[in-house]
Motif scaffolding. Structure first.
Motif, PDB file in Angstrom:
ATOM      1  N   ILE A 264      41.244  -7.598  17.301  1.00 44.30           N
ATOM      2  CA  ILE A 264      41.387  -9.063  17.217  1.00 44.30           C
ATOM      3  C   ILE A 264      39.992  -9.659  17.396  1.00 44.30           C
ATOM      4  CG2 ILE A 264      42.475 -11.101  18.212  1.00 44.30           C
ATOM      5  CD1 ILE A 264      44.626  -9.242  19.340  1.00 44.30           C
ATOM      6  N   TYR A 265      39.561 -10.355  16.384  1.00 43.78           N
ATOM      7  CA  TYR A 265      38.224 -10.942  16.417  1.00 43.78           C
ATOM      8  C   TYR A 265      38.330 -12.461  16.491  1.00 43.78           C
ATOM      9  CZ  TYR A 265      35.603  -6.677  15.448  1.00 43.78           C
ATOM     10  OH  TYR A 265      35.010  -5.443  15.543  1.00 43.78           O
ATOM     11  N   ASP A 266      37.448 -12.992  17.342  1.00 40.25           N
ATOM     12  CA  ASP A 266      37.247 -14.457  17.388  1.00 40.25           C
ATOM     13  C   ASP A 266      35.878 -14.690  16.814  1.00 40.25           C
ATOM     14  OD1 ASP A 266      37.227 -17.127  17.804  1.00 40.25           O
ATOM     15  OD2 ASP A 266      37.255 -17.013  19.998  1.00 40.25           O
ATOM     16  N   GLY A 267      35.851 -14.949  15.545  1.00 36.36           N
ATOM     17  CA  GLY A 267      34.569 -15.017  14.862  1.00 36.36           C
ATOM     18  C   GLY A 267      34.049 -13.607  14.687  1.00 36.36           C
ATOM     19  N   THR A 268      32.880 -13.363  15.294  1.00 34.37           N
ATOM     20  CA  THR A 268      32.296 -12.030  15.220  1.00 34.37           C
ATOM     21  C   THR A 268      32.520 -11.248  16.500  1.00 34.37           C
ATOM     22  OG1 THR A 268      30.187 -12.896  16.034  1.00 34.37           O
ATOM     23  CG2 THR A 268      30.501 -12.818  13.636  1.00 34.37           C
ATOM     24  N   LYS A 269      33.222 -11.834  17.413  1.00 39.42           N
ATOM     25  CA  LYS A 269      33.436 -11.198  18.707  1.00 39.42           C
ATOM     26  C   LYS A 269      34.846 -10.609  18.774  1.00 39.42           C
ATOM     27  CE  LYS A 269      33.609 -12.143  23.669  1.00 39.42           C
ATOM     28  NZ  LYS A 269      33.534 -13.186  24.720  1.00 39.42           N
ATOM     29  N   ARG A 270      34.905  -9.342  19.145  1.00 40.03           N
ATOM     30  CA  ARG A 270      36.210  -8.723  19.346  1.00 40.03           C
ATOM     31  C   ARG A 270      36.712  -9.117  20.713  1.00 40.03           C
ATOM     32  NH1 ARG A 270      36.886  -2.469  18.197  1.00 40.03           N
ATOM     33  NH2 ARG A 270      35.314  -2.304  19.857  1.00 40.03           N
ATOM     34  N   VAL A 271      37.888  -9.744  20.718  1.00 40.60           N
ATOM     35  CA  VAL A 271      38.427 -10.238  21.991  1.00 40.60           C
ATOM     36  C   VAL A 271      39.561  -9.339  22.501  1.00 40.60           C
ATOM     37  CG1 VAL A 271      37.772 -12.631  21.523  1.00 40.60           C
ATOM     38  CG2 VAL A 271      40.016 -11.767  20.758  1.00 40.60           C
TER      39      VAL A 271
END
Length: 728
Positions: A264-271
């Motif tokens: 699950i990515y929030d933008g380029t960050k995997r959350v």
């Protein structure tokens, strides 16, 4: 086949017709059966391949859809927000603590609910310390959402918000119903939100014991869920989803479970990581056609199932669904362990428990496609179509099978029909062969009967054949041959009679029979034989005085009469050469009275010559010598043979005939001694033999014979002296 030579032509003809007809029937029947079997096999293989391809396409499409759904959900803003919020509040719960009472509630749940259920589906006994939560946040959440959840096991997802007034529960109440509806809509068994860094399961829909656990260090760190999460964590690519094969999953009471996960990515960050637990029911629904196997063309025994690279089922067996009792019996008969059968009964699935060790299963996971007849997992032959499945991250094969007995049921019906038709045709052919052979053999039987009649001497009947074929020609030839044979037989019979007459002139009948039978040599030593030698006096002189013809006729008549007399009294003529007539009694047929018979015969010879003299006006005289004793008789010569005798009786009888007076019978002492009471013998002069010895003799001459005849003819106008002096 060796016995055929002992059969009649009629039987051979019937057998040949039967063999030809039966052979044709069997060949045509076998070819029809074989071709029908080939066509039916090809059709069923095509059907199985078609069903398998259709199911494979649906399964592959289903998993492609799952991957697409997970990719989409991982990008969904609600999921991203939920992951972020659940993860943040989950970490805040590390500061929370629970009371000893709450802790005891958790233990009670495990001891009374989870562990007893789990123990039924595993080998061994589960221990509380292994499964109970240890971290504060995990103990807190499992108390409020599992142990203290008012809903029963299997319905823990009904709780939207725990009564703890925590921020986590508020977030849970906001998202839980959405996720619950989502998995129902998409057909997932469960949905997980997982912290990729820590491995904490921060949220699940169904709230099983994996909720709030740590997949990296906790109880379930070796589960396939932990495996797929680690694969996703270690994959840096966005939108990458991973599927892990079915394994026994203990939070679901060791039921088989497969998981699909993505980052699950929030933008380029995997959350975080989203994982879903795949429902086996959806796979079974596709493979069974919603339990409508017959509508799929699989009949009563056909099915389509999946196998993994461990050769274990990845779907339910049809027999387990339709008839569990029979299915369990089949497993036991095939040597499956009782514990495994028990687990299948408890879990109500054969997934991961039933090993399929067939050629089709092995070839399918090797990436091969094909069809063949094999021994199925139930132990009976099946028609099998197999192929690999193109599903990411797993190595599965799909197999469609049908029982050989059901598949070939039409062939069995055809086989029974052919068998019945064959039996009927055999009966008809047998009847026809019998009638045909009888009609065909009728003229031949007539020929055989005709030959039997001919063998018994009847050659008068002719064959009457009305047909105009080779048989009629054969009958004509046969009739001609029989006629010729009849003529030949008559000629041969006549010749045999003539030959026999000639032989009897040379040989006594018993000797002739012995000669005909091939006895060689014929030599006899006879002890009691009487020899009669008759000397005709002045035969040459009579010929000169009365002519050849007259003498020959009279001589022939006398010999004929004498032979007839000899035959009547068992006297055998041995020779008639020149002026001598030699006969014997007791030679080939022993006689006790051979001496008497010989003397009687000598008297008859004198009487017969008197008759011939009177008839032809001749003056033949006889000198007769008789002696008895042992002689040697033998058949002499090869092409020109005669039955000859030698010995003292012949020699002495010859000497007696030469030295006797005309019309007298001169005998030896041996003859006189035996019949002196029957005949009036008178002593006579001794005769000189070649060895200069003298032999006493007796004579039955004129005086004695005249007196004997006078006594016999007393009262008749008859002069006995006329017999001995015909010229007076």
């Amino acid at each position: 086949m060796l016995g055929l030579k002992y059969l009649s032509i009629k039987s051979k003809l019937q057998i040949m017709l039967l063999i030809a007809s039966l052979g044709s029937i069997l060949v045509v029947g076998y070819l029809s059966w074989s071709k029908s079997r080939e066509i039916l096999t090809e059709r069923i293989f095509n059907q199985l391949t078609s069903v398998g391809s259709s199911k494979a396409y649906q399964i592959e499409s289903y998993f492609n859809t799952l991957h697409n759904q997970i990719e989409t959900l991982c990008e969904n803003r609600m999921v991203v927000s939920a992951m972020t919020e659940f993860d943040q509040e989950f970490n805040q719960l590390k500061q929370q603590s629970i009371s000893s009472v709450q802790d005891q509630v958790i233990k009670n749940y495990y001891n009374q609910e989870f562990l007893p259920r789990l123990s039924k589906n595993i080998e061994g006994k589960p221990v509380l310390e292994t499964y109970q939560p240890n971290s504060p946040e995990s103990r807190y959440l499992q108390y409020h959402y599992i142990a203290n959840n008012p809903y029963p096991v299997g319905k823990k997802d009904e709780l939207d918000q725990a009564k703890d007034s925590s921020n986590y529960s508020q977030i849970h109440s906001r998202y839980h119903s959405l996720f619950r509806n989502l998995i129902k809509k998409f057909g997932y068994y469960d949905l997980f939100l997982i912290d990729a860094e820590t491995g904490n399961v921060v949220y699940t829909v169904y709230k099983e014991t994996d909720f709030s656990s740590n997949l990296y260090t906790g109880t379930y760190h070796n589960s396939n869920l932990a495996q797929v999460v680690k694969q996703v964590r270690d994959n840096p690519d966005r939108d990458a989803t991973k599927l892990v094969d079915f394994q026994f999953y203990r939070p679901s009471y060791n039921a088989p479970a497969a998981f699909l996960a993505g980052s699950i990515y929030d933008g380029t960050k995997r959350v975080g990581i989203l994982a879903v637990q795949l429902p086996i029911d959806e796979i079974n629904l596709v493979l069974t056609g919603n339990r409508r196997w017959k509508q799929d063309g699989l009949g009563d025994t056909g099915e389509t199932y999946l196998v993994g690279d461990d050769l274990r089922l990845r779907s339910a067996a049809r027999l387990l669904i339709e008839n569990p009792t029979t299915y369990f019996d089949v497993l036991r008969q095939n040597g499956v362990r009782s514990k495994t059968v028990y687990l299948i009964e408890q879990l109500k699935t054969s997934l991961l428990l039933h090993t399929i060790e067939t050629d089709a299963a092995r070839k399918s996971i090797q990436g091969k496609s094909g069809t063949q007849i094999i021994k199925g997992y139930q132990g009976s032959p099946v028609l099998s179509s197999y192929a690999p499945l193109n599903i990411q991250d797993v190595n599965w094969g799909i197999i469609s099978e049908m029982s050989l007995s059901e598949a070939y049921a039409p062939i069995s019906s055809l086989q029974n029909y052919i068998l019945l038709a064959t039996i009927i045709l055999i009966l008809l052919v047998t009847l026809y062969a019998t009638i045909a052979s009888v009609q065909f053999m009728k003229p031949i039987d007539q020929m055989v009967q005709r030959l039997q009649d001919a063998k018994s001497g009847d050659l008068s009947t002719e064959l009457e054949i009305t047909s105009q074929d080779e048989i009629s020609e054969l009958a004509k030839i046969f009739n001609g041959l029989v006629g010729q044979i009849s003529q030949k037989i008559e000629a041969i019979t006549q010749k045999e009679q003539e030959n026999e007459s000639l032989l009897l002139n040379l040989l006594p009948r018993p000797v002739m029979e012995r000669w005909r039978q091939g006895e060689t040599p014929i030599v006899d030593r006879l002890q009691q034989v009487t020899i009669i030698v008759i000397q005709i006096v002045d035969l040459e002189k009579a010929t000169q005085e009365h002519g050849n013809t007259n003498v020959v006729d009279s001589f022939n008549e006398w010999i004929t009469l004498l032979d007839e007399k000899a035959n009547r009294v068992d006297i055998e003529r041995l020779n008639c050469f020149g002026d001598r007539y030699i006969a014997a009694c007791g030679l080939s047929k022993p006689r006790m009275d051979h001496v008497k018979r010989s003397v009687d015969f000598a008297q008859d010879a004198l009487n017969l010559v008197k008759e011939v003299n009177h008839k032809y006006n001749l003056n033949f005289n006889l000198r007769i010598g008789i002696h008895t004793g042992s002689i040697t008789a033998a058949l002499i010569g090869q092409k020109k043979f005669q039955y000859d005798i030698w010995g003292e009786p012949l020699y002495i009888a010859s000497q007696l005939s030469q030295q006797a007076e005309a019309n007298t019978i001169r005998v030896t002492q041996a003859i006189c001694d035996r019949v002196q009471e029957l005949f009036p013998f008178e002593p006579d002069q001794k005769i000189n033999l070649e060895d200069k010895s003298n032999l006493p003799t007796w004579v039955l001459g004129k005086t004695g014979m005249s007196s004997l005849i006078s006594d016999i003819t007393s009262g008749l106008d008859f002069d006995a002296d006329d017999i001995f002096n015909p010229t007076n």
